[in-house]
Scaffold this active site. Structure first.
Site, mmCIF file in Angstrom:
data_model
loop_
_atom_site.group_PDB
_atom_site.id
_atom_site.type_symbol
_atom_site.label_atom_id
_atom_site.label_comp_id
_atom_site.label_asym_id
_atom_site.label_seq_id
_atom_site.Cartn_x
_atom_site.Cartn_y
_atom_site.Cartn_z
ATOM 1 N N GLU A 186 0.825 -1.224 0.000
ATOM 2 C CA GLU A 186 0.000 0.000 0.000
ATOM 3 C C GLU A 186 0.853 1.267 0.000
ATOM 4 O OE1 GLU A 186 -2.943 -0.425 3.113
ATOM 5 O OE2 GLU A 186 -3.978 -1.990 1.955
ATOM 6 N N CYS A 202 -9.540 -8.658 -7.627
ATOM 7 C CA CYS A 202 -10.305 -7.481 -8.060
ATOM 8 C C CYS A 202 -10.335 -7.418 -9.589
ATOM 9 C CB CYS A 202 -9.683 -6.215 -7.482
ATOM 10 S SG CYS A 202 -8.188 -5.696 -8.338
ATOM 11 N N CYS A 261 -6.946 -6.926 -11.361
ATOM 12 C CA CYS A 261 -6.114 -8.145 -11.352
ATOM 13 C C CYS A 261 -6.667 -9.173 -12.332
ATOM 14 C CB CYS A 261 -6.028 -8.714 -9.944
ATOM 15 S SG CYS A 261 -5.056 -7.650 -8.853
ATOM 16 N N GLU A 308 -1.832 -9.928 -6.131
ATOM 17 C CA GLU A 308 -1.813 -10.715 -7.367
ATOM 18 C C GLU A 308 -0.896 -10.071 -8.404
ATOM 19 O OE1 GLU A 308 -4.409 -9.668 -5.629
ATOM 20 O OE2 GLU A 308 -6.123 -11.012 -5.771
ATOM 21 N N CYS A 317 -2.054 -4.563 -5.594
ATOM 22 C CA CYS A 317 -2.654 -5.813 -5.115
ATOM 23 C C CYS A 317 -1.596 -6.919 -5.115
ATOM 24 C CB CYS A 317 -3.773 -6.254 -6.047
ATOM 25 S SG CYS A 317 -5.204 -5.195 -6.019
HETATM 26 N N1 THU Z 1 -6.215 -6.171 -2.577
HETATM 27 C C1 THU Z 1 -5.416 -7.112 -3.157
HETATM 28 O O1 THU Z 1 -4.221 -7.238 -2.812
HETATM 29 N N2 THU Z 1 -5.959 -7.910 -4.110
HETATM 30 C C2 THU Z 1 -7.242 -7.833 -4.570
HETATM 31 O O2 THU Z 1 -7.603 -8.519 -5.506
HETATM 32 C C3 THU Z 1 -8.174 -6.919 -3.901
HETATM 33 C C4 THU Z 1 -7.609 -5.981 -2.916
HETATM 34 C C5 THU Z 1 -5.628 -5.305 -1.558
HETATM 35 C C6 THU Z 1 -5.497 -3.872 -1.987
HETATM 36 C C7 THU Z 1 -5.489 -3.169 -0.646
HETATM 37 O O3 THU Z 1 -4.145 -3.171 -0.159
HETATM 38 C C8 THU Z 1 -6.334 -4.040 0.258
HETATM 39 O O4 THU Z 1 -6.445 -5.290 -0.411
HETATM 40 C C9 THU Z 1 -7.723 -3.514 0.538
HETATM 41 O O5 THU Z 1 -8.390 -3.218 -0.645
#
Ligand code: THU
Length: 162
Positions: free
Chosen positions: A63, A111, A114, A74, A72
């Site tokens: 983040e 998401c 991804c 992935e 993310c």
């Molecule tokens: N996040 C992921 O790492 N992968 C996803 O497919 C959905 C969301 C992370 C992004 C962020 O750091 C946290 O989850 C909350 O959205």
């Protein structure tokens, strides 16, 4: 004309039915939760990939105080694979989640962004990329072809007007 798309996946109450490789990559994803840098959301996501050369790579969400820059898990691990082994096929990816707030029991799917990158990866390598999803515990989903999570995804054909 009405058309229909069929989406196939497997669902199991535990990891018992998984193959040894599937179990191993999921275990690596769970280990990678500690790589998560998620001070803003408190939501840890980790992913591990098994490559055709037998290597397993893992990564986690990354983040940033400028929120839209958050990466993310992935896409972190797919970028790591592209950096280290750009021409090696990715056989499977396990994804897991853990939250500071409440125990996670429901598998979290990637998401939309991804999914787009997973679809491109499958098209690039001309091979399916299997997804294995499990939260801290609970049901396991196996999606044999990750790109099927994004029907009508944007792809190179669109750019070429095909
Ligand atoms: N996040 C992921 O790492 N992968 C996803 O497919 C959905 C969301 C992370 C992004 C962020 O750091 C946290 O989850 C909350 O959205």
């Amino acid at each position: 004309m009405m058309k229909e798309l069929i989406f196939k996946y497997e669902q199991y109450p535990s990891t018992r039915k998984l193959s040894q490789n599937q179990r191993l990559v999921l275990k690596e994803a769970k280990k990678a939760l500690k790589k998560s840098y998620s001070p803003y959301s408190g939501f840890q996501v980790a992913a591990a990939v098994e490559l055709a050369n037998g290597k397993i790579l893992s990564g986690a969400n990354f983040e940033n105080a400028a929120y839209p820059l958050c990466l993310c898990a992935e896409r972190v691990v797919l970028a790591a694979a592209a950096a280290e082994y750009p021409n090696v096929k990715i056989l499977r990816m396990a994804i897991t989640v853990k939250s500071k707030e409440h125990p996670q029991t429901k598998p979290a799917a990637p998401c939309g962004a991804c999914r787009q990158v997973i679809l491109e990866t499958e098209q690039k390598q001309k091979n399916p990329l299997e997804l294995i999803l499990q939260a801290e515990k609970g049901d396991v989903l196996v999606i044999p072809q990750g790109g099927t999570l994004l029907p009508f995804g944007f792809d190179a054909d669109a750019l070429a007007g095909k």
